[in-house]
Design a protein around this motif. Structure first.
Motif, mmCIF file in Angstrom:
data_model
loop_
_atom_site.group_PDB
_atom_site.id
_atom_site.type_symbol
_atom_site.label_atom_id
_atom_site.label_comp_id
_atom_site.label_asym_id
_atom_site.label_seq_id
_atom_site.Cartn_x
_atom_site.Cartn_y
_atom_site.Cartn_z
ATOM 1 N N MET A 134 0.744 -1.034 0.109
ATOM 2 C CA MET A 134 -0.182 0.021 0.111
ATOM 3 C C MET A 134 0.957 1.277 -0.076
ATOM 4 O O MET A 134 1.842 1.323 0.690
ATOM 5 N N GLU B 22 -0.081 4.423 0.578
ATOM 6 C CA GLU B 22 -0.593 5.424 1.435
ATOM 7 C C GLU B 22 -0.444 4.734 2.977
ATOM 8 O O GLU B 22 -0.905 3.825 3.150
ATOM 9 N N LYS B 23 0.344 5.541 3.784
ATOM 10 C CA LYS B 23 0.520 4.980 5.233
ATOM 11 C C LYS B 23 -0.405 5.489 6.247
ATOM 12 O O LYS B 23 -0.692 4.950 7.089
ATOM 13 N N ARG C 243 -3.885 6.626 7.780
ATOM 14 C CA ARG C 243 -5.483 5.977 7.884
ATOM 15 C C ARG C 243 -6.382 7.284 8.305
ATOM 16 O O ARG C 243 -6.211 8.063 8.926
ATOM 17 N N GLN D 265 -4.515 11.642 5.680
ATOM 18 C CA GLN D 265 -4.531 11.975 6.810
ATOM 19 C C GLN D 265 -4.804 13.583 7.040
ATOM 20 O O GLN D 265 -5.965 14.138 7.730
ATOM 21 N N LEU E 250 -8.314 2.461 3.357
ATOM 22 C CA LEU E 250 -7.573 3.506 4.257
ATOM 23 C C LEU E 250 -8.366 3.614 5.652
ATOM 24 O O LEU E 250 -7.790 4.344 6.499
ATOM 25 N N THR F 72 -9.970 3.012 9.097
ATOM 26 C CA THR F 72 -9.744 1.994 9.954
ATOM 27 C C THR F 72 -10.594 0.811 10.328
ATOM 28 O O THR F 72 -10.117 -0.424 10.672
#
Lengths: 366, 73
Positions: free
Chosen positions: A1, A3-4, A6, A139, A206, A208
């Motif tokens: 992935m 994008e880190k 969330r 984010q 993305l 949670t």
């Protein structure tokens, strides 16, 4: 992935709400009113059908392929070559859609405020500020949405609260004087706008808490449909039959506010606040294009592409739409079909193939 | 006028390149290729738009493709 970051379910709902409603409340009343006349507040309710349908399709697809976006599972479902082609079609559509959104923003700001400023300057400056948000990742956009959208909500409500003495409920009657057909005809544009919920597939991996995704998606659709219906009703009560001739009824309504003849000209505050919502919308679109492109090319990072793609979006916003009149005419005639073919037919086709070829996921309906 | 427009585009694209250069140095070959091809598309399209502002674009293509749906509505 790639994008880190969330986001929470609420942030998902708010981002999607901004993506759909920010320009919907400006442009839809005029386009809908051309067909629906007095029944224009019914049209978004018909339009909500495609919104709900698309949310359900996209969420089920994300259950089949957890952690993957539409661009990624396109290739898994349809095989490498066809998958890449379909994903490219979708990506090109997304770029086109984004450039239309930038143009809508530019046209509105220009016709309301900055009459003599070149369009490129208006769209270019918002593109630069959106690029900063996109560079910060999802984010940043999510937090901005949580911060800004409550202010936007309050300003929408405040306009019509100040206008209560001028609202004439009789403008609504007779309801469905010519049958249901005019309101269904007018629902073409709301259908197109609400079909943009297919873009949710970029944000779903993305989130949670994956179990509550469906709930938040539906909440978001309901919120945008309610906003459209209430805005249309408010405009109808205020303007009556002349609504058909007003290009930006919400803006005209804000201009109309006059409390005790000293509290006037609040339209400048309203636009300043609306720009916050527009910023969330444009950054979300921009983010999805950038993320989709880097996923299509299977790259490890999307950050180097933020500025070049921003430039491309601005170029497209000039190239695809020759003028304001063309844009409005297109939105009422051909563009909705384009939106619906890409955003409704591609995901449903993917879902059909996935149901036939793939095993049912374990965590199907939690 | 057109020469100035083209010069402006070159300046903007150079700016984008200079801003992204530190990041690009660290990244792999695929990213570099992708970056430069997008920049190439940007440059060519922008110069074309400066020279032929009336060039038909995707908007006209959509109109052409979906024109036949209009009578249904």
């Amino acid at each position: 992935m790639i994008e880190k970051g969330r986001i929470s379910g609420l942030e998902l709902a708010l981002i999607m709400y901004a993506t759909v409603s920010a320009t919907a409340i400006l442009y839809i009343p005029y386009i809908t009113a051309q067909h629906a006349k007095r029944d224009l507040w019914l049209s978004p309710i018909w339009g909500s059908l495609s919104g709900f349908l698309i949310v359900v399709i996209i969420v089920i697809l994300s259950r089949y392929f957890p952690g993957k976006t539409l661009i990624e599972y396109c290739e898994l479902i349809l095989g490498r070559t066809i998958g890449k082609i379909i994903a490219f079609l979708y990506l090109f559509f997304l770029l086109h859609d984004t450039s239309i959104a930038f143009r809508e923003y530019g046209e509105f700001v220009e016709s309301a405020f900055l009459h003599r400023t070149p369009m490129l300057f208006v769209t270019g400056s918002i593109a630069i500020s959106c690029a900063i948000a996109v560079h910060g990742g999802i984010q940043t956009i999510g937090r901005c949405a949580v911060l800004f959208l409550p202010i936007v909500f309050v300003s929408y409500v405040l306009i019509y609260i100040f206008l209560i003495p001028d609202l004439n409920l009789k403008n609504m009657l007779p309801i469905m004087a010519d049958g249901v057909l005019p309101s269904i005809k007018g629902s073409l544009a709301p259908h197109a706008w609400l079909s943009q919920y297919s873009l949710m597939s970029f944000l779903l991996p993305l989130v949670t808490k994956q179990q509550k995704v469906m709930k938040w998606g539906i909440v978001s659709v309901v919120a945008s449909v309610l906003t459209m219906v209430l805005m249309n009703l408010g405009n109808l009560f205020l303007f009556g039959d002349i609504l058909i001739n007003l290009q930006f009824p919400v803006f005209e309504a804000a201009r109309f506010v006059s409390v005790g003849s000293f509290f006037e000209h609040i339209e400048s505050i309203i636009i300043a606040v609306w720009v916050l919502g527009g910023f969330i919308q444009l950054s979300a679109f921009f983010y999805m294009v950038v993320l989709g492109t880097s996923q299509w090319l299977k790259l490890p990072s999307y950050k180097p592409f933020v500025l070049p793609i921003g430039f491309l979006i601005i170029l497209f916003s000039v190239w695809t739409i020759p003028s304001f009149e063309d844009m409005i005419r297109g939105m009422g005639t051909t563009v909705p079909y384009y939106f619906l073919t890409i955003q409704l037919i591609i995901p449903s086709l993917l879902l059909c193939v996935a149901v036939i070829r793939w095993k049912k996921p374990k965590s199907f309906m939690q | 006028m057109k020469v100035l427009g083209i010069l402006g585009i070159i300046v903007i694209l150079l700016f984008i390149f200079l801003i992204q250069r530190p990041g690009l140095k660290r990244s792999g070959k695929r990213e570099k290729i992708a970056f430069f091809s997008i920049m190439m598309v940007n440059g060519v399209l922008a110069v074309l738009l400066v020279i032929f502002p009336e060039m038909p674009g995707p908007g006209q293509m959509i109109d052409f493709l979906y024109k036949s749906f209009k009578p249904f509505w």
